[in-house]
Motif scaffolding. Sequence first.
Motif, PDB file in Angstrom:
ATOM      1  N   PHE A 179       2.736   8.530   0.634  1.00 32.78           N
ATOM      2  CA  PHE A 179       2.661   7.512  -0.409  1.00 32.78           C
ATOM      3  C   PHE A 179       1.213   7.338  -0.870  1.00 32.78           C
ATOM      4  CE2 PHE A 179       6.830   5.346  -0.006  1.00 32.78           C
ATOM      5  CZ  PHE A 179       7.279   5.885   1.181  1.00 32.78           C
TER       6      PHE A 179
ATOM      7  N   TYR B  23      -0.934   4.240  -2.836  1.00 30.73           N
ATOM      8  CA  TYR B  23      -0.932   2.865  -3.314  1.00 30.73           C
ATOM      9  C   TYR B  23      -2.280   2.568  -3.955  1.00 30.73           C
ATOM     10  CZ  TYR B  23       3.367   1.344  -0.933  1.00 30.73           C
ATOM     11  OH  TYR B  23       4.683   1.173  -0.544  1.00 30.73           O
TER      12      TYR B  23
ATOM     13  N   GLY C 296      -9.292  -7.863  -3.449  1.00 35.04           N
ATOM     14  CA  GLY C 296      -8.711  -9.180  -3.214  1.00 35.04           C
ATOM     15  C   GLY C 296      -7.238  -9.300  -3.521  1.00 35.04           C
ATOM     16  N   GLU C 297      -6.593  -8.176  -3.786  1.00 36.13           N
ATOM     17  CA  GLU C 297      -5.178  -8.217  -4.136  1.00 36.13           C
ATOM     18  C   GLU C 297      -4.345  -7.373  -3.162  1.00 36.13           C
ATOM     19  OE1 GLU C 297      -6.007  -8.725  -8.941  1.00 36.13           O
ATOM     20  OE2 GLU C 297      -4.536  -7.260  -8.224  1.00 36.13           O
ATOM     21  N   ALA C 298      -3.044  -7.405  -3.361  1.00 36.84           N
ATOM     22  CA  ALA C 298      -2.129  -6.641  -2.515  1.00 36.84           C
ATOM     23  C   ALA C 298      -2.039  -5.195  -2.984  1.00 36.84           C
ATOM     24  CB  ALA C 298      -0.749  -7.283  -2.561  1.00 36.84           C
ATOM     25  N   PRO C 299      -1.744  -4.270  -2.082  1.00 35.37           N
ATOM     26  CA  PRO C 299      -1.475  -2.896  -2.504  1.00 35.37           C
ATOM     27  C   PRO C 299      -0.218  -2.834  -3.369  1.00 35.37           C
ATOM     28  CG  PRO C 299      -1.860  -3.014  -0.132  1.00 35.37           C
ATOM     29  CD  PRO C 299      -1.698  -4.414  -0.621  1.00 35.37           C
ATOM     30  N   THR C 300      -0.244  -1.943  -4.367  1.00 34.22           N
ATOM     31  CA  THR C 300       0.937  -1.725  -5.194  1.00 34.22           C
ATOM     32  C   THR C 300       1.238  -0.226  -5.236  1.00 34.22           C
ATOM     33  OG1 THR C 300      -0.409  -1.664  -7.187  1.00 34.22           O
ATOM     34  CG2 THR C 300       0.617  -3.757  -6.649  1.00 34.22           C
ATOM     35  N   PHE C 301       2.512   0.109  -5.240  1.00 36.89           N
ATOM     36  CA  PHE C 301       2.986   1.482  -5.146  1.00 36.89           C
ATOM     37  C   PHE C 301       2.605   2.311  -6.376  1.00 36.89           C
ATOM     38  CE2 PHE C 301       5.732   4.940  -4.136  1.00 36.89           C
ATOM     39  CZ  PHE C 301       6.383   5.301  -5.319  1.00 36.89           C
TER      40      PHE C 301
ATOM     41  N   LEU D 277       4.579   3.839   8.551  1.00 39.31           N
ATOM     42  CA  LEU D 277       3.495   4.313   7.697  1.00 39.31           C
ATOM     43  C   LEU D 277       2.176   4.296   8.450  1.00 39.31           C
ATOM     44  CD1 LEU D 277       4.185   2.717   4.189  1.00 39.31           C
ATOM     45  CD2 LEU D 277       4.281   5.125   4.814  1.00 39.31           C
TER      46      LEU D 277
ATOM     47  N   GLN E  38      -5.436  -5.926   7.664  1.00 38.21           N
ATOM     48  CA  GLN E  38      -6.351  -5.026   6.986  1.00 38.21           C
ATOM     49  C   GLN E  38      -7.774  -5.471   7.282  1.00 38.21           C
ATOM     50  OE1 GLN E  38      -6.367  -4.887   2.590  1.00 38.21           O
ATOM     51  NE2 GLN E  38      -6.512  -2.649   2.734  1.00 38.21           N
TER      52      GLN E  38
ATOM     53  N   PHE F 134      -1.205  -8.951   5.573  1.00 40.28           N
ATOM     54  CA  PHE F 134      -0.255  -8.673   4.501  1.00 40.28           C
ATOM     55  C   PHE F 134       1.149  -8.555   5.065  1.00 40.28           C
ATOM     56  CE2 PHE F 134      -2.766  -8.116   0.772  1.00 40.28           C
ATOM     57  CZ  PHE F 134      -3.992  -7.625   1.184  1.00 40.28           C
TER      58      PHE F 134
ATOM     59  N   GLN G  29       7.373   0.066  -0.171  1.00 34.74           N
ATOM     60  CA  GLN G  29       7.130  -1.252   0.403  1.00 34.74           C
ATOM     61  C   GLN G  29       6.460  -2.132  -0.646  1.00 34.74           C
ATOM     62  OE1 GLN G  29       5.183  -1.199   4.236  1.00 34.74           O
ATOM     63  NE2 GLN G  29       6.570   0.360   5.050  1.00 34.74           N
TER      64      GLN G  29
ATOM     65  N   PHE H 229       4.376  -5.586  -1.312  1.00 36.38           N
ATOM     66  CA  PHE H 229       3.462  -6.411  -0.535  1.00 36.38           C
ATOM     67  C   PHE H 229       3.313  -7.814  -1.106  1.00 36.38           C
ATOM     68  CE2 PHE H 229       1.364  -3.702   2.608  1.00 36.38           C
ATOM     69  CZ  PHE H 229       1.845  -2.465   2.226  1.00 36.38           C
ATOM     70  N   GLY H 230       3.100  -8.768  -0.209  1.00 40.86           N
ATOM     71  CA  GLY H 230       2.715 -10.106  -0.601  1.00 40.86           C
ATOM     72  C   GLY H 230       1.231 -10.144  -0.908  1.00 40.86           C
ATOM     73  N   PRO H 231       0.726 -11.294  -1.391  1.00 38.47           N
ATOM     74  CA  PRO H 231      -0.668 -11.411  -1.832  1.00 38.47           C
ATOM     75  C   PRO H 231      -1.680 -11.476  -0.705  1.00 38.47           C
ATOM     76  CG  PRO H 231       0.438 -13.502  -2.069  1.00 38.47           C
ATOM     77  CD  PRO H 231       1.494 -12.516  -1.676  1.00 38.47           C
TER      78      PRO H 231
ATOM     79  N   ARG I 280      -5.831 -14.708   4.173  1.00 36.08           N
ATOM     80  CA  ARG I 280      -7.152 -14.472   4.744  1.00 36.08           C
ATOM     81  C   ARG I 280      -7.382 -15.454   5.878  1.00 36.08           C
ATOM     82  NH1 ARG I 280      -6.341 -12.651   0.208  1.00 36.08           N
ATOM     83  NH2 ARG I 280      -7.489 -10.977  -0.781  1.00 36.08           N
TER      84      ARG I 280
END
Lengths: 109, 113
Positions: free
Chosen positions: A33, A35, A40-45, A97, B37, B90, B102, B104-106, B109
């Motif tokens: 995969f 991403y 400061g944000e979430a991983p996106t596919f 993963l 992370q 996360f 998958q 993910f949420g935001p 911290r």
Amino acid sequence: GQNIDQPTEMTATEGAIVQINCTYQTSGFNGLFWYQQHAGEAPTFLSYNVLDGLEEKGRFSSFLSRSKGYSYLLLKELQMKDSASYLCAVMDSNYQLIWGAGTKLIIKP
Amino acid sequence: NAGVTQTPKFRVLKTGQSMTLLCAQDMNHEYMYWYRQDPGMGLRLIHYSVGEGTTAKGEVPDGYNVSRLKKQNFLLGLESAAPSQTSVYFCASSPRDPQETQYFGPGTRLLVL
């Protein structure tokens, strides 16, 4: 052990093309995969490869060679919004993963 | 459709304190995951769940506990926080097939002093 290697940081120019490489050594393989993660944000596919070859999706393409344990993500017509970290992740034999540390891509005007 | 949400967004704890991180998803996904992370490292799996009422250990489970009493919620608990648990956490979910994407949420911290 299991290991995913990708460059820590890359710099490219707006409008250009950049290739981000990923090499892996894992116990088993059930897909790779990519991403995208903005700061400061979430991983996106972005993409998923399970068979050898190139998968194209708009400006982004991903390539896989299972025999070489190698993948790359190709970004064309770079835009400033493409500045982000790009994460390579391999699904191992337990369907978990294993993540690389990510490549921070800096786009310059 | 909110996707995956996490609460709180940010928290400061003192060493030895406890807390619970909440993850909720409204996509009817079977699988849920908790990752941490840290700078210079890849995402590391703490615990995961393949369905309501089930949990399993991931790569770095020590110091954490989880529960999945309802399909849409996945809770991560820290019983006695340590500075080494300072991280970004996360939550993610995916449909029935583990090879699916998958979501993910935001992130949460967490700073442990």
